[in-house]
Every structure is written in C-alpha cells, then in structure tokens.
Design an enzyme around this catalytic site. Structure first.
Site, PDB file in Angstrom:
ATOM      1  N   LYS A  78      -1.937  -8.246  -4.627  1.00  0.00           N
ATOM      2  CA  LYS A  78      -2.721  -7.083  -5.022  1.00  0.00           C
ATOM      3  C   LYS A  78      -2.066  -6.323  -6.175  1.00  0.00           C
ATOM      4  O   LYS A  78      -0.873  -6.021  -6.140  1.00  0.00           O
ATOM      5  CB  LYS A  78      -2.898  -6.150  -3.833  1.00  0.00           C
ATOM      6  CG  LYS A  78      -3.770  -4.931  -4.142  1.00  0.00           C
ATOM      7  CD  LYS A  78      -3.872  -4.013  -2.936  1.00  0.00           C
ATOM      8  CE  LYS A  78      -4.725  -2.791  -3.249  1.00  0.00           C
ATOM      9  NZ  LYS A  78      -4.802  -1.849  -2.100  1.00  0.00           N
ATOM     10  N   ASP A  89       0.103  -2.225  -3.473  1.00  0.00           N
ATOM     11  CA  ASP A  89       0.576  -1.667  -2.211  1.00  0.00           C
ATOM     12  C   ASP A  89       0.273  -2.506  -0.982  1.00  0.00           C
ATOM     13  O   ASP A  89       0.399  -2.015   0.140  1.00  0.00           O
ATOM     14  CB  ASP A  89      -0.071  -0.281  -2.008  1.00  0.00           C
ATOM     15  CG  ASP A  89      -1.595  -0.373  -1.919  1.00  0.00           C
ATOM     16  OD1 ASP A  89      -2.206  -0.844  -2.883  1.00  0.00           O
ATOM     17  OD2 ASP A  89      -2.145   0.018  -0.876  1.00  0.00           O
ATOM     18  N   CYS A  90      -0.121  -3.757  -1.129  1.00  0.00           N
ATOM     19  CA  CYS A  90      -0.509  -4.568   0.015  1.00  0.00           C
ATOM     20  C   CYS A  90       0.706  -5.030   0.824  1.00  0.00           C
ATOM     21  O   CYS A  90       1.527  -5.803   0.323  1.00  0.00           O
ATOM     22  CB  CYS A  90      -1.306  -5.786  -0.453  1.00  0.00           C
ATOM     23  SG  CYS A  90      -1.727  -6.933   0.876  1.00  0.00           S
ATOM     24  N   LYS A 117     -12.538  -8.002  -8.731  1.00  0.00           N
ATOM     25  CA  LYS A 117     -11.997  -9.351  -8.608  1.00  0.00           C
ATOM     26  C   LYS A 117     -12.638 -10.291  -9.620  1.00  0.00           C
ATOM     27  O   LYS A 117     -13.865 -10.361  -9.713  1.00  0.00           O
ATOM     28  CB  LYS A 117     -12.219  -9.873  -7.185  1.00  0.00           C
ATOM     29  CG  LYS A 117     -11.547  -9.021  -6.121  1.00  0.00           C
ATOM     30  CD  LYS A 117     -12.081  -9.315  -4.746  1.00  0.00           C
ATOM     31  CE  LYS A 117     -11.535  -8.297  -3.744  1.00  0.00           C
ATOM     32  NZ  LYS A 117     -12.163  -8.425  -2.413  1.00  0.00           N
ATOM     33  N   VAL A 130      -6.193 -11.003  -0.640  1.00  0.00           N
ATOM     34  CA  VAL A 130      -4.844 -11.391  -1.023  1.00  0.00           C
ATOM     35  C   VAL A 130      -3.929 -11.162   0.186  1.00  0.00           C
ATOM     36  O   VAL A 130      -4.249 -10.350   1.053  1.00  0.00           O
ATOM     37  CB  VAL A 130      -4.341 -10.559  -2.232  1.00  0.00           C
ATOM     38  CG1 VAL A 130      -5.048 -10.954  -3.493  1.00  0.00           C
ATOM     39  CG2 VAL A 130      -4.483  -9.056  -1.971  1.00  0.00           C
ATOM     40  N   SER A 143      -1.528 -14.248   5.294  1.00  0.00           N
ATOM     41  CA  SER A 143      -0.065 -14.171   5.294  1.00  0.00           C
ATOM     42  C   SER A 143       0.549 -14.878   6.501  1.00  0.00           C
ATOM     43  O   SER A 143       1.642 -15.440   6.394  1.00  0.00           O
ATOM     44  CB  SER A 143       0.391 -12.710   5.246  1.00  0.00           C
ATOM     45  OG  SER A 143      -0.046 -11.994   6.386  1.00  0.00           O
ATOM     46  N   HIS A 229       5.048   1.708   4.381  1.00  0.00           N
ATOM     47  CA  HIS A 229       3.761   2.388   4.224  1.00  0.00           C
ATOM     48  C   HIS A 229       3.694   3.592   5.148  1.00  0.00           C
ATOM     49  O   HIS A 229       3.201   4.656   4.754  1.00  0.00           O
ATOM     50  CB  HIS A 229       2.614   1.419   4.514  1.00  0.00           C
ATOM     51  CG  HIS A 229       2.246   0.564   3.351  1.00  0.00           C
ATOM     52  ND1 HIS A 229       0.998   0.573   2.774  1.00  0.00           N
ATOM     53  CD2 HIS A 229       2.970  -0.330   2.628  1.00  0.00           C
ATOM     54  CE1 HIS A 229       0.959  -0.271   1.759  1.00  0.00           C
ATOM     55  NE2 HIS A 229       2.144  -0.838   1.657  1.00  0.00           N
ATOM     56  N   TRP A 277      -3.996   4.316   0.105  1.00  0.00           N
ATOM     57  CA  TRP A 277      -4.415   4.888   1.378  1.00  0.00           C
ATOM     58  C   TRP A 277      -5.395   6.061   1.218  1.00  0.00           C
ATOM     59  O   TRP A 277      -6.079   6.432   2.173  1.00  0.00           O
ATOM     60  CB  TRP A 277      -3.200   5.362   2.179  1.00  0.00           C
ATOM     61  CG  TRP A 277      -2.444   4.236   2.814  1.00  0.00           C
ATOM     62  CD1 TRP A 277      -1.232   3.733   2.422  1.00  0.00           C
ATOM     63  CD2 TRP A 277      -2.860   3.469   3.936  1.00  0.00           C
ATOM     64  NE1 TRP A 277      -0.866   2.699   3.236  1.00  0.00           N
ATOM     65  CE2 TRP A 277      -1.840   2.509   4.185  1.00  0.00           C
ATOM     66  CE3 TRP A 277      -3.979   3.482   4.772  1.00  0.00           C
ATOM     67  CZ2 TRP A 277      -1.920   1.581   5.217  1.00  0.00           C
ATOM     68  CZ3 TRP A 277      -4.070   2.555   5.806  1.00  0.00           C
ATOM     69  CH2 TRP A 277      -3.036   1.624   6.021  1.00  0.00           C
ATOM     70  N   LYS A 280      -9.012   5.748   2.501  1.00  0.00           N
ATOM     71  CA  LYS A 280      -9.071   5.568   3.954  1.00  0.00           C
ATOM     72  C   LYS A 280      -8.831   6.868   4.677  1.00  0.00           C
ATOM     73  O   LYS A 280      -9.482   7.173   5.688  1.00  0.00           O
ATOM     74  CB  LYS A 280      -8.043   4.518   4.380  1.00  0.00           C
ATOM     75  CG  LYS A 280      -8.226   3.146   3.741  1.00  0.00           C
ATOM     76  CD  LYS A 280      -7.139   2.196   4.159  1.00  0.00           C
ATOM     77  CE  LYS A 280      -7.309   0.832   3.507  1.00  0.00           C
ATOM     78  NZ  LYS A 280      -7.065   0.862   2.055  1.00  0.00           N
TER      79      LYS A 280
END
Length: 283
Positions: A78, A89-90, A117, A130, A143, A229, A277, A280
């Site tokens: 990302k 920040d992923c 994308k 990702v 992942s 995070h 964030w 969200k």
C-alpha cells in the site's frame, strides 16, 4: 532511504565498502558514487515506487556475492494516503516486508494507491488487495499465505511460531479497532482492549521477551505492525497509550519497534497511519 537495486559480483576486498552502501548520509552517498564508478554497483536507483534490499552473502570460499535485481521478489504494498510514492500504513503489507527483511530475501517493493488502483494491478489481482507478491512466476495474495510460502521457500532463519503459541496476542488488533471507532466511553471497548493487553503482558512475563521466547518469530512479525498502529492511532485520536503497568508489553513494543527490519519497513511517517485511520474513525 534509497537502496541499490541492481549489482554485480564483488570480491572480498570490496566487502568493506559494499556493506556500508546505504544512502542515509553524505559519506554513504560518496561510497555509492565511488562504488558506481568502479563498477561494483551497476545501477543506483530503481524506477519510481521501487525500493530494493542489498544483500551480501559469503560463499564457501569466502567470496562475497551481491544479489542481482533479477533474483529479487516483486512485492506490491500500500502506498501512503496522499503520497503515492511513499510506503503506506498497511500492517499486513509490513508483515510481509518484515518477513523478507528478517530472512534477508531480496525484493523490489512497488507502491499501490489503493484509492486509485491501476488496471494492470487489477488484472493480476482482481480483488485489488495488498500485499501481493510474485514467487516462481505466480502471484500470491494474503499475508497469511505469503508468509507461509516464504517460510517454506526460505527456511533460514526459521521464523515459524509453534502452533500452540501462534495465536498469542491475536485479539489485540480487533479490540483496538473496536475501541478506536467507539463513540461511547461506557461501551466496554476500552476494557476489552485492556483485558487483551493484560493477558499478553502476563504471557510475556512467563514466556518472553518475544512470543516464542528468546527469538523473534512469525507471530511477532504479524503483531508488531498492529501494535504500532495501536500506539499511533490511539495516541492521536484518543490521547490514549498502553498503561505503564504493562511493563512486559512496553518492553516488547520497544524491542520490536527498534529492530532494523521494522525501521526499514514501517510507514514513511506517522501522519500516513493517522490518515489511513481517519475515515474509519469518523465513519
């Protein structure tokens, strides 16, 4: 930090220069240029959005081989919110990068703007998520799957966490998100997070300093980005931090955040974690 992305074969006499080739100081820049001029480095900087590791391996006869770009794995991660040419920040992308770093596997990192994308990325990865990595000419997603394949393909150093320890601390991230998004101070989300942190602290007291004891393992590489995070997002949005009474968690966070692999793969700036964030929190 810029990294060399394509190198040729070097002799042991070049090792002293090669091992210092990081572009983080004026002295390093001079070393880069000298190495480039003498043919040790054939390419200094990769294309935009690509970052590569330089690995030095000692062969059986004591020679030093510098890995070429052709051997590097291609990994898509990302991009930072509002900065498509910087690492974002992923935490799941960082987990994969941490695994590559700890195993010293060379890689080329490319940034994907997840808000826009590109079509070519959606063609190889229709879900558009990702991280994605190319291994043996196959595109691998998720992942969990990626890190398992990396463990099998590159067994040294071993990072597998014993099954009975693999889920330690795994509920911290979900309870953190619940607390972060909460608008009601009395809904129990803060207490739920505190309960998970307390359980992790007690575990580390008896089993630490890492989840699998003295050596870092895959479970740590999954949890560390999520704890970062937690630290950044709760500090910014709620002025909240992990209580000092959780001594072992505090020491754990310091240990994993200070590792060179973490520093190399962390978001370019805390502001990108906050930006990630923001929607969200304000949904």
């Amino acid at each position: 930090m810029a990294m060399i992305s394509m190198l040729s074969v070097a002799s042991t006499s070049s090792f002293a220069v090669a091992k210092n080739l990081r572009c983080d100081s004026l002295e390093s820049l001079v070393l880069y240029r000298r190495a480039f001029n003498c043919g040790l480095v054939t390419h200094l900087f990769g294309e935009k959005g690509v970052r590569s590791r330089v690995l030095l391996r000692r062969g059986k006869i004591g020679s030093t081989r510098i890995v070429s770009m052709a051997e590097a794995l291609e990994v898509f991660v990302k991009a930072a919110t509002g900065a498509p040419d910087k690492l974002g920040d992923c935490p799941f992308s960082q987990r994969v990068l941490l695994t590559l770093e700890e195993k010293q596997v060379p890689y080329n990192m490319k940034f994907i703007d997840t808000s826009n994308k590109p079509d070519w990325f959606l063609q190889i990865n229709p879900e558009g998520k990702v991280p994605v990595i190319k291994i043996d000419d196959k595109w691998i997603r998720d992942s969990d799957v990626i890190t398992q394949i990396l463990e099998e393909k590159y067994p040294e150093p071993p990072l597998a966490t014993p099954p009975e320890k693999a889920t330690v601390g795994s509920r911290i991230f979900s309870t953190f998100i619940g607390f972060l998004k909460s608008k009601d101070p009395n809904d129990g989300t803060e207490q739920a997070l505190l309960n998970e942190l307390r359980a992790f602290d007690e575990y580390l007291k008896d089993n630490g300093p890492f989840i699998n004891g003295e050596k870092i393992s895959a479970a740590d590489l999954s949890l560390a980005p999520k704890l970062y995070h937690l630290k950044v997002a709760l500090g910014h949005f709620k002025k909240w931090s992990v209580p000092e009474e959780f001594t072992y968690v505090q020491n754990y966070m310091k240990a994993v955040f200070s590792r060179e692999s973490f520093q190399r793969t962390n978001a370019a700036d805390e502001q990108y974690i906050i930006a990630g964030w923001f929607p969200k929190v304000n949904a």
